[in-house]
Scaffold this motif. Structure first.
Motif, PDB file in Angstrom:
ATOM      1  N   UNK A   5      44.996  79.557 -32.107  1.00  0.00           N
ATOM      2  CA  UNK A   5      44.248  79.003 -33.227  1.00  0.00           C
ATOM      3  C   UNK A   5      45.166  78.925 -34.441  1.00  0.00           C
ATOM      4  N   UNK A   6      45.231  77.743 -35.017  1.00  0.00           N
ATOM      5  CA  UNK A   6      46.095  77.550 -36.171  1.00  0.00           C
ATOM      6  C   UNK A   6      45.840  76.208 -36.815  1.00  0.00           C
ATOM      7  N   UNK A   7      46.225  76.089 -38.056  1.00  0.00           N
ATOM      8  CA  UNK A   7      46.046  74.865 -38.821  1.00  0.00           C
ATOM      9  C   UNK A   7      47.415  74.233 -39.047  1.00  0.00           C
ATOM     10  N   UNK A   8      47.598  72.986 -38.585  1.00  0.00           N
ATOM     11  CA  UNK A   8      48.918  72.375 -38.692  1.00  0.00           C
ATOM     12  C   UNK A   8      49.343  72.155 -40.139  1.00  0.00           C
ATOM     13  N   UNK A   9      48.405  72.193 -41.077  1.00  0.00           N
ATOM     14  CA  UNK A   9      48.779  72.045 -42.482  1.00  0.00           C
ATOM     15  C   UNK A   9      49.263  73.351 -43.096  1.00  0.00           C
ATOM     16  N   UNK A  10      49.174  74.454 -42.347  1.00  0.00           N
ATOM     17  CA  UNK A  10      49.628  75.765 -42.820  1.00  0.00           C
ATOM     18  C   UNK A  10      50.952  76.087 -42.130  1.00  0.00           C
ATOM     19  N   UNK A  11      52.023  76.058 -42.874  1.00  0.00           N
ATOM     20  CA  UNK A  11      53.353  76.253 -42.290  1.00  0.00           C
ATOM     21  C   UNK A  11      53.454  77.575 -41.530  1.00  0.00           C
ATOM     22  N   UNK A  12      52.854  78.633 -42.064  1.00  0.00           N
ATOM     23  CA  UNK A  12      52.926  79.943 -41.412  1.00  0.00           C
ATOM     24  C   UNK A  12      52.314  79.907 -40.019  1.00  0.00           C
ATOM     25  N   UNK A  13      51.268  79.086 -39.818  1.00  0.00           N
ATOM     26  CA  UNK A  13      50.660  78.967 -38.492  1.00  0.00           C
ATOM     27  C   UNK A  13      51.622  78.303 -37.510  1.00  0.00           C
ATOM     28  N   UNK A  14      52.349  77.289 -37.973  1.00  0.00           N
ATOM     29  CA  UNK A  14      53.334  76.642 -37.111  1.00  0.00           C
ATOM     30  C   UNK A  14      54.479  77.593 -36.794  1.00  0.00           C
ATOM     31  N   UNK A  15      54.909  78.323 -37.775  1.00  0.00           N
ATOM     32  CA  UNK A  15      56.011  79.272 -37.558  1.00  0.00           C
ATOM     33  C   UNK A  15      55.603  80.366 -36.577  1.00  0.00           C
ATOM     34  N   UNK A  16      54.365  80.829 -36.681  1.00  0.00           N
ATOM     35  CA  UNK A  16      53.883  81.864 -35.758  1.00  0.00           C
ATOM     36  C   UNK A  16      53.842  81.329 -34.331  1.00  0.00           C
ATOM     37  N   UNK A  17      53.391  80.086 -34.169  1.00  0.00           N
ATOM     38  CA  UNK A  17      53.356  79.476 -32.836  1.00  0.00           C
ATOM     39  C   UNK A  17      54.763  79.301 -32.286  1.00  0.00           C
ATOM     40  N   UNK A  18      55.663  78.840 -33.126  1.00  0.00           N
ATOM     41  CA  UNK A  18      57.069  78.687 -32.706  1.00  0.00           C
ATOM     42  C   UNK A  18      57.650  80.006 -32.238  1.00  0.00           C
ATOM     43  N   UNK A  19      57.452  81.054 -33.011  1.00  0.00           N
ATOM     44  CA  UNK A  19      58.035  82.352 -32.682  1.00  0.00           C
ATOM     45  C   UNK A  19      57.428  82.938 -31.414  1.00  0.00           C
ATOM     46  N   UNK A  20      56.148  82.652 -31.163  1.00  0.00           N
ATOM     47  CA  UNK A  20      55.489  83.195 -29.982  1.00  0.00           C
ATOM     48  C   UNK A  20      55.871  82.452 -28.715  1.00  0.00           C
ATOM     49  N   UNK A  21      56.104  81.155 -28.831  1.00  0.00           N
ATOM     50  CA  UNK A  21      56.327  80.320 -27.648  1.00  0.00           C
ATOM     51  C   UNK A  21      57.802  80.018 -27.403  1.00  0.00           C
ATOM     52  N   UNK A  22      58.579  79.862 -28.459  1.00  0.00           N
ATOM     53  CA  UNK A  22      59.974  79.417 -28.367  1.00  0.00           C
ATOM     54  C   UNK A  22      60.056  78.152 -27.498  1.00  0.00           C
TER      55      UNK A  22
END
Length: 331
Positions: A53-70
């Motif tokens: 769950x995340x909002x693409x307009x929130x940079x921190x949500x994208x960064x969290x997804x990136x760090x979790x998935x690589x």
């Protein structure tokens, strides 16, 4: 093809994304979708698919997804504003990034419209954060320019420009309008002479296009996605009738004949007064092919009938349609 195995989808649980998840799973990827959780997740119990769950307009949500998935690959389905794409290409600078753009990014006029020749809409700074229909094309064009700028900085970023997308699970119901008309009525009203040519793409073919561009596309490039064999609005109705094992009487009406009943040609989904076609040679060079029209329309039509699709709420009502048809036949 290059070897990648993890994909992150920004969006991905409704229409285009839903089919693209399937294409990537079939290709051996583990897929994670990032959504706001506002719609049902069709992959909630599916092996190989995770959701964050995340909002693409929130940079921190994208960064969290990136760090979790690589992720090896990122496909961005829901970038509607240039600032969102600039942020995404920065956050995912170490991944192969594919932005789902639109044929609406082009300034119409060329037939066909070509990636490296046809002008894109300009986008004024004040338009970038708007949400109007009028600014959709300019915003998509500016998003594409953000992709190209990122590629110049070394990001493996690419854009795919689909024309109008049709297929199962299409929540816009634009093609579903015509399926419902053919399924329920013997006579169906079509604006003009039925020759309206709005290039379309079958959703499963678009999913394959996104996979091919993700793996083999050239950074900094855009790729049109549309059927290799375009067909008219009138031909669509005949293909729908064939798929549903029925017959249809296509009744055509000029702009003047429609105006007598206060109906505009643009009241009909998929109508365009001028041909809207794109070249698909660049995508075909990656080995991409499109499904034959009869097969694509048949699967789409049957899926829409099964789902009870009737068309957009603002569609022309049947009573007015019948009044036009009756007048044309002197009834």
């Amino acid at each position: 093809m290059a070897s990648y195995d993890t994909a992150l989808f920004v969006g991905g649980t409704r229409f285009i994304g839903r089919h693209t998840v399937e294409a990537f799973l079939e290709a051996g990827y583990e897929v994670t979708t990032v959504t706001r959780g506002e719609h049902d997740d069709p992959f909630a119990d599916r092996d190989g698919v995770d959701n964050r769950t995340g909002d693409r307009t929130v940079r921190a949500d994208l960064e969290a997804a990136r760090d979790a998935v690589d992720p090896d690959v990122v496909v961005d389905f829901v970038g509607l504003h240039p600032g969102e794409v600039r942020a995404a290409t920065d956050v995912f600078a170490d991944s192969r990034y594919v932005y789902v753009s639109s044929g609406s990014a082009y300034v119409p006029g060329d037939v066909p419209m070509r990636e490296d020749e046809t002008d894109l809409h300009p986008c004024d700074p004040e338009q970038e954060d708007e949400d109007s229909v009028e600014t959709y094309g300019p915003r998509k064009a500016e998003c594409d320019r953000a992709v190209f700028a990122a590629a110049e900085e070394g990001v493996e970023a690419m854009a795919v420009r689909p024309m109008l997308v049709q297929g199962p699970h299409d929540y816009t119901e634009r093609f579903g309008y015509w399926v419902h008309r053919v399924a329920e009525h013997d006579r169906v009203l079509v604006p003009g002479d039925g020759g309206s040519l709005l290039h379309r793409v079958y959703v499963r073919d678009l999913a394959d296009a996104l996979l091919r561009v993700a793996e083999d596309g050239e950074p900094g490039e855009a790729y049109n996605a549309a059927d290799r064999s375009a067909y008219s609005l009138g031909r669509s109705l005949q293909l729908i009738a064939d798929a549903l094992d029925t017959e249809v009487d296509v009744v055509t009406a000029s702009e003047r004949e429609l105006a007598a009943h206060d109906v505009e040609p643009t009241a009909f989904p998929l109508y365009t007064p001028d041909p809207m076609l794109v070249s698909t040679d660049k995508l075909a060079a990656l080995g991409w092919e499109s499904t034959p029209p009869a097969e694509a329309v048949a699967e789409t039509a049957r899926a829409h009938v099964d789902a009870g699709v009737t068309g957009p709420e603002e569609s022309l009502d049947r009573e007015t349609e019948e009044a036009v048809i009756d007048a044309l036949h002197g009834e």
